[in-house]
Design an enzyme around this catalytic site. Structure first.
Site, PDB file in Angstrom:
ATOM      1  N   TRP A  11       0.829  -1.204   0.000  1.00 34.58           N
ATOM      2  CA  TRP A  11       0.000   0.000   0.000  1.00 34.58           C
ATOM      3  C   TRP A  11       0.868   1.260   0.000  1.00 34.58           C
ATOM      4  CZ3 TRP A  11      -3.788   1.681  -2.229  1.00 34.58           C
ATOM      5  CH2 TRP A  11      -4.679   2.629  -1.751  1.00 34.58           C
ATOM      6  N   ARG A  31      11.940   0.403   6.410  1.00 35.33           N
ATOM      7  CA  ARG A  31      12.970  -0.036   7.366  1.00 35.33           C
ATOM      8  C   ARG A  31      14.098  -0.818   6.682  1.00 35.33           C
ATOM      9  NH1 ARG A  31      11.208  -5.613   9.704  1.00 35.33           N
ATOM     10  NH2 ARG A  31       9.991  -6.231   7.911  1.00 35.33           N
ATOM     11  N   ALA A 139      -3.974  -2.133  -3.806  1.00 32.86           N
ATOM     12  CA  ALA A 139      -2.685  -1.672  -4.333  1.00 32.86           C
ATOM     13  C   ALA A 139      -2.408  -2.268  -5.719  1.00 32.86           C
ATOM     14  CB  ALA A 139      -1.581  -2.078  -3.358  1.00 32.86           C
ATOM     15  N   LYS A 190     -14.403  -4.091   7.765  1.00 38.19           N
ATOM     16  CA  LYS A 190     -14.585  -4.800   6.484  1.00 38.19           C
ATOM     17  C   LYS A 190     -13.540  -5.902   6.323  1.00 38.19           C
ATOM     18  CE  LYS A 190     -11.025  -2.949   4.145  1.00 38.19           C
ATOM     19  NZ  LYS A 190      -9.971  -3.694   3.455  1.00 38.19           N
ATOM     20  N   ASP A 243     -15.941  -0.494   0.229  1.00 38.70           N
ATOM     21  CA  ASP A 243     -14.718  -1.164   0.694  1.00 38.70           C
ATOM     22  C   ASP A 243     -15.027  -2.579   1.187  1.00 38.70           C
ATOM     23  OD1 ASP A 243     -12.039  -1.351   1.019  1.00 38.70           O
ATOM     24  OD2 ASP A 243     -11.876   0.052   2.686  1.00 38.70           O
ATOM     25  N   ASN A 255      -7.252 -10.399   3.094  1.00 36.68           N
ATOM     26  CA  ASN A 255      -8.116 -10.920   4.154  1.00 36.68           C
ATOM     27  C   ASN A 255      -8.968 -12.085   3.654  1.00 36.68           C
ATOM     28  OD1 ASN A 255      -7.782  -9.166   6.643  1.00 36.68           O
ATOM     29  ND2 ASN A 255      -7.886  -7.656   4.993  1.00 36.68           N
ATOM     30  N   VAL A 278       0.186  -9.093   5.061  1.00 37.94           N
ATOM     31  CA  VAL A 278      -0.554  -8.912   6.300  1.00 37.94           C
ATOM     32  C   VAL A 278      -2.064  -8.909   6.056  1.00 37.94           C
ATOM     33  CG1 VAL A 278      -1.009  -7.283   8.158  1.00 37.94           C
ATOM     34  CG2 VAL A 278       1.331  -7.710   7.428  1.00 37.94           C
ATOM     35  N   GLU A 280      -5.002  -7.746   7.937  1.00 32.53           N
ATOM     36  CA  GLU A 280      -5.305  -6.933   9.127  1.00 32.53           C
ATOM     37  C   GLU A 280      -6.475  -7.507   9.923  1.00 32.53           C
ATOM     38  OE1 GLU A 280      -4.025  -4.429  10.675  1.00 32.53           O
ATOM     39  OE2 GLU A 280      -2.924  -3.121   9.324  1.00 32.53           O
TER      40      GLU A 280
HETATM   41  N1  LIG Z   1      -2.480  -3.575   0.114  1.00 34.26           N
HETATM   42  C1  LIG Z   1      -3.589  -2.881  -0.142  1.00 34.26           C
HETATM   43  O1  LIG Z   1      -4.184  -2.982  -1.214  1.00 34.26           O
HETATM   44  C2  LIG Z   1      -4.119  -1.962   0.886  1.00 34.26           C
HETATM   45  C3  LIG Z   1      -3.631  -1.977   2.169  1.00 34.26           C
HETATM   46  N2  LIG Z   1      -4.145  -1.106   3.087  1.00 34.26           N
HETATM   47  C4  LIG Z   1      -3.625  -1.072   4.442  1.00 34.26           C
HETATM   48  O2  LIG Z   1      -2.282  -0.636   4.427  1.00 34.26           O
HETATM   49  C5  LIG Z   1      -1.574  -1.188   5.553  1.00 34.26           C
HETATM   50  C6  LIG Z   1      -0.303  -1.833   5.055  1.00 34.26           C
HETATM   51  O3  LIG Z   1      -0.670  -2.985   4.317  1.00 34.26           O
HETATM   52  P1  LIG Z   1       0.144  -3.543   3.081  1.00 34.26           P
HETATM   53  O4  LIG Z   1       0.987  -2.504   2.482  1.00 34.26           O
HETATM   54  O5  LIG Z   1      -0.854  -4.215   2.220  1.00 34.26           O
HETATM   55  O6  LIG Z   1       1.030  -4.645   3.781  1.00 34.26           O
HETATM   56  P2  LIG Z   1       2.069  -5.623   3.097  1.00 34.26           P
HETATM   57  O7  LIG Z   1       1.785  -6.981   3.597  1.00 34.26           O
HETATM   58  O8  LIG Z   1       2.131  -5.390   1.644  1.00 34.26           O
HETATM   59  O9  LIG Z   1       3.459  -5.077   3.703  1.00 34.26           O
HETATM   60  C7  LIG Z   1       3.865  -5.423   4.954  1.00 34.26           C
HETATM   61  C8  LIG Z   1       4.886  -4.407   5.432  1.00 34.26           C
HETATM   62  O10 LIG Z   1       5.145  -4.678   6.794  1.00 34.26           O
HETATM   63  C9  LIG Z   1       6.539  -4.778   6.976  1.00 34.26           C
HETATM   64  N3  LIG Z   1       6.804  -5.739   8.045  1.00 34.26           N
HETATM   65  C10 LIG Z   1       6.659  -7.070   7.993  1.00 34.26           C
HETATM   66  N4  LIG Z   1       7.035  -7.601   9.176  1.00 34.26           N
HETATM   67  C11 LIG Z   1       7.404  -6.562   9.969  1.00 34.26           C
HETATM   68  C12 LIG Z   1       7.878  -6.448  11.305  1.00 34.26           C
HETATM   69  N5  LIG Z   1       8.033  -7.517  12.078  1.00 34.26           N
HETATM   70  N6  LIG Z   1       8.145  -5.218  11.794  1.00 34.26           N
HETATM   71  C13 LIG Z   1       7.976  -4.119  11.039  1.00 34.26           C
HETATM   72  N7  LIG Z   1       7.526  -4.170   9.763  1.00 34.26           N
HETATM   73  C14 LIG Z   1       7.248  -5.373   9.250  1.00 34.26           C
HETATM   74  C15 LIG Z   1       7.085  -5.252   5.657  1.00 34.26           C
HETATM   75  O11 LIG Z   1       8.437  -4.896   5.540  1.00 34.26           O
HETATM   76  C16 LIG Z   1       6.206  -4.466   4.705  1.00 34.26           C
HETATM   77  O12 LIG Z   1       6.720  -3.174   4.562  1.00 34.26           O
HETATM   78  C17 LIG Z   1      -2.554  -2.164   6.217  1.00 34.26           C
HETATM   79  O13 LIG Z   1      -3.167  -1.532   7.299  1.00 34.26           O
HETATM   80  C18 LIG Z   1      -3.588  -2.430   5.124  1.00 34.26           C
HETATM   81  O14 LIG Z   1      -4.867  -2.759   5.650  1.00 34.26           O
HETATM   82  C19 LIG Z   1      -5.112  -0.203   2.771  1.00 34.26           C
HETATM   83  C20 LIG Z   1      -5.625  -0.160   1.513  1.00 34.26           C
HETATM   84  C21 LIG Z   1      -5.184  -1.036   0.474  1.00 34.26           C
HETATM   85  O1  LIG Z   2      -8.259  -2.350   1.968  1.00 43.01           O
HETATM   86  C1  LIG Z   2      -8.121  -2.965   0.954  1.00 43.01           C
HETATM   87  C2  LIG Z   2      -8.893  -2.663  -0.265  1.00 43.01           C
HETATM   88  O2  LIG Z   2      -9.634  -1.486  -0.117  1.00 43.01           O
HETATM   89  C3  LIG Z   2      -7.162  -4.104   0.927  1.00 43.01           C
HETATM   90  O3  LIG Z   2      -7.735  -5.203   1.511  1.00 43.01           O
HETATM   91  P1  LIG Z   2      -6.835  -6.489   1.840  1.00 43.01           P
HETATM   92  O4  LIG Z   2      -5.900  -6.064   2.931  1.00 43.01           O
HETATM   93  O5  LIG Z   2      -7.789  -7.560   2.255  1.00 43.01           O
HETATM   94  O6  LIG Z   2      -6.118  -6.846   0.587  1.00 43.01           O
END
Ligand SMILES: NC(=O)C1=CN([C@@H]2O[C@H](COP(=O)(O)OP(=O)(O)OC[C@H]3O[C@@H](n4cnc5c(N)ncnc54)[C@H](O)[C@@H]3O)[C@@H](O)[C@H]2O)C=CC1
Ligand SMILES: O=C(CO)COP(=O)(O)O
Length: 327
Positions: A11, A31, A139, A190, A243, A255, A278, A280
Site C-alpha cells: 500500500w 525499514r 494496491a 470490512k 470497501d 483478508n 498482512v 489486518e
Molecule cells: N495492500 C492494499 O491494497 C491496501 C492496504 N491497506 C492497508 O495498508 C496497511 C499496510 O498494508 P500492506 O501494504 O498491504 O502490507 P504488506 O503486507 O504489503 O506489507 C507489509 C509491510 O510490513 C513490513 N513488516 C513485515 N514484518 C514486519 C515487522 N516484524 N516489523 C515491522 N515491519 C514489518 C514489511 O516490511 C512491509 O513493509 C494495512 O493496514 C492495510 O490494511 C489499505 C488499503 C489497500
Molecule cells: O483495503 C483494501 C482494499 O480497499 C485491501 O484489503 P486487503 O488487505 O484484504 O487486501
C-alpha cells in the site's frame, strides 16, 4: 507542499506511485536498507508491487525516519497496524506539528484504538491535523492504473482538500468526508467480514450465501459504527459498503485469501506463512471483540470469526451456527 509516506509494503508503494503522478517531491521511509538501495538503483520495490516502475527522480527514499518526517508537511502512514509502534521506535522529532494521515486499516495493538486516535493520544497531534485515507482500493489495481476512488477524511476541510488534490490523477478520483472515526472503523471491520467471506468460500459456501453474509455484514458494521461514533452518514457510500464489497469479493484481498485458507483447513500459522502479507482482519478480530463487548454491541459475524481465530473453534461448525442468525 511536501508529502512523505511511511512504510515499505504494497500500500505504501501504491501511494508513492499515486503521489508521484502529481507531485515533484515525495519522501518515503521504509525499514529495509537493501530495498532502499534496490529502489534507488533499479526503480522498483523488490518485495512489493515490484512491477511498478517508480519515478525515483521525485522520490527521497530513506531508512532514516527523522529525516523523512522532518522534510515533510504531510505524513501518510501505511505500515500494517501490528508494526506501527515498532516503525515509530526510531522517531526522535516532534510529530505534533505535522499533518498526519493514516492509510492503515487496522487497530493499534495493546492500545485498542484506531490509528488516528493513537496519534492524537500518544503523539499529541491535534485532531484537526489528523486524517484518514480509505475507500475500495487494492494496491495491485493502482499498479495497473485501474480507475480507483479514495475517500479522504478529516475535520479540517482545507487539509482534506489539499491532500485530495495532491492524490488525484487519471486513475485516482477522491471523495471527501468529515467522518474521520466512522470511516476508520469501517475500514477495520470490512477486513473481518472479508475474512468471514473467505472462510465461507473455503468451506464451500457459494455466491448465494456470500450475498446474505455481506448484506448482514453491512448492517452489523452500521450498528457498530453508530454505537462508537454517532453521526449522520450513508453507510452505502464507497468508503463503507464499497470497501466491504471489494475486500469480500476481490481476488486481490489478503483478508479473503487468509480466510479462504482457514476455511480449507490450514492452521493459522500455515495460513500466515503461505500468505506472506498482512491480513489486518486477523488482528482486528481480537481487538474489535473487546470494543464491541465494552460497548455492548452484538456482532454475530465478527464474533464467529473471533471464535475461529482465537478460540480454536471449528470453522465448519461455527459458520453453520452463524447461518441461523442471518437474514
Ligand atoms: N495492500 C492494499 O491494497 C491496501 C492496504 N491497506 C492497508 O495498508 C496497511 C499496510 O498494508 P500492506 O501494504 O498491504 O502490507 P504488506 O503486507 O504489503 O506489507 C507489509 C509491510 O510490513 C513490513 N513488516 C513485515 N514484518 C514486519 C515487522 N516484524 N516489523 C515491522 N515491519 C514489518 C514489511 O516490511 C512491509 O513493509 C494495512 O493496514 C492495510 O490494511 C489499505 C488499503 C489497500
Ligand atoms: O483495503 C483494501 C482494499 O480497499 C485491501 O484489503 P486487503 O488487505 O484484504 O487486501
Amino acid at each position: 507542499m511536501k508529502i512523505a509516506v511511511i512504510g515499505g509494503g504494497s500500500w505504501a508503494t501504491a501511494i508513492v506511485k499515486i503521489l508521484t503522478e502529481n507531485n515533484d517531491y515525495v519522501g518515503w521511509w521504509m525499514r529495509n536498507e537493501e530495498a532502499v538501495d534496490h529502489i534507488k538503483k533499479f526503480h522498483h520495490n523488490p518485495h512489493y508491487l515490484s512491477s511498478v516502475e517508480l519515478m525515483t527522480e521525485k522520490i527521497d527514499v530513506s531508512t532514516n525516519l527523522d529525516h523523512v518526517i522532518s522534510e515533510a508537511d504531510y505524513v501518510i502512514f501505511a505500515v500494517p497496524s501490528a508494526f506501527l509502534k515498532n516503525a515509530l521506535e526510531s522517531l526522535t522529532i516532534d510529530l505534533s506539528t505535522k499533518t498526519v494521515f493514516s492509510a492503515i486499516k487496522g487497530i493499534v495493538p495493546d492500545e485498542n484504538v484506531i490509528v488516528g486516535e493513537f496519534f492524537h493520544q500518544k503523539y499529541n497531534v491535534p485532531m484537526e491535523n489528523i486524517g484518514v485515507i480509505t475507500g475500495p482500493c487494492h494496491a495491485e489495481e493502482v499498479a495497473l492504473e485501474r480507475l480507483s476512488y479514495l475517500t479522504i477524511a478529516g475535520l479540517d476541510d482545507e487539509k482534506v482538500d489539499t491532500l485530495a488534490r495532491h492524490m488525484e490523477s487519471d486513475f485516482i478520483k477522491t471523495k471527501k468526508t468529515d467522518d474521520i472515526i466512522g470511516t476508520e472503523y469501517a475500514a477495520v471491520l470490512k477486513n473481518i467480514y472479508a475474512l468471514a467471506a473467505g472462510i465461507c468460500h473455503g468451506l464451500g459456501y457459494g455466491d448465494n450465501f456470500q450475498a446474505v453474509l455481506v448484506s448482514n455484514a453491512i448492517r452489523e458494521m452500521k450498528k457498530f459504527i453508530k454505537a462508537v461514533y454517532p453521526l449522520k452518514r450513508d453507510i452505502n457510500e464507497s468508503a463503507y459498503l464499497g470497501d466491504l464489497l471489494v475486500t469480500a469479493y476481490s481476488q486481490f484481498s489478503r483478508n479473503r485469501m487468509f480466510g479462504n485458507m482457514i476455511g480449507k483447513g490450514y492452521t493459522i500459522r500455515s495460513a500466515k506463512l503461505e500468505l506472506n502479507m498482512v491480513a489486518e482482519g486477523y488482528y482486528a478480530a481480537a481487538l474489535i471483540h473487546e470494543v464491541a463487548k465494552a460497548k455492548g454491541v452484538k456482532m454475530p459475524i465478527a464474533h464467529a470469526v473471533y471464535k475461529i481465530l482465537y478460540k480454536d473453534k471449528n470453522p465448519k461448525k461455527t459458520m453453520s451456527k452463524l447461518t441461523d442468525k442471518l437474514n
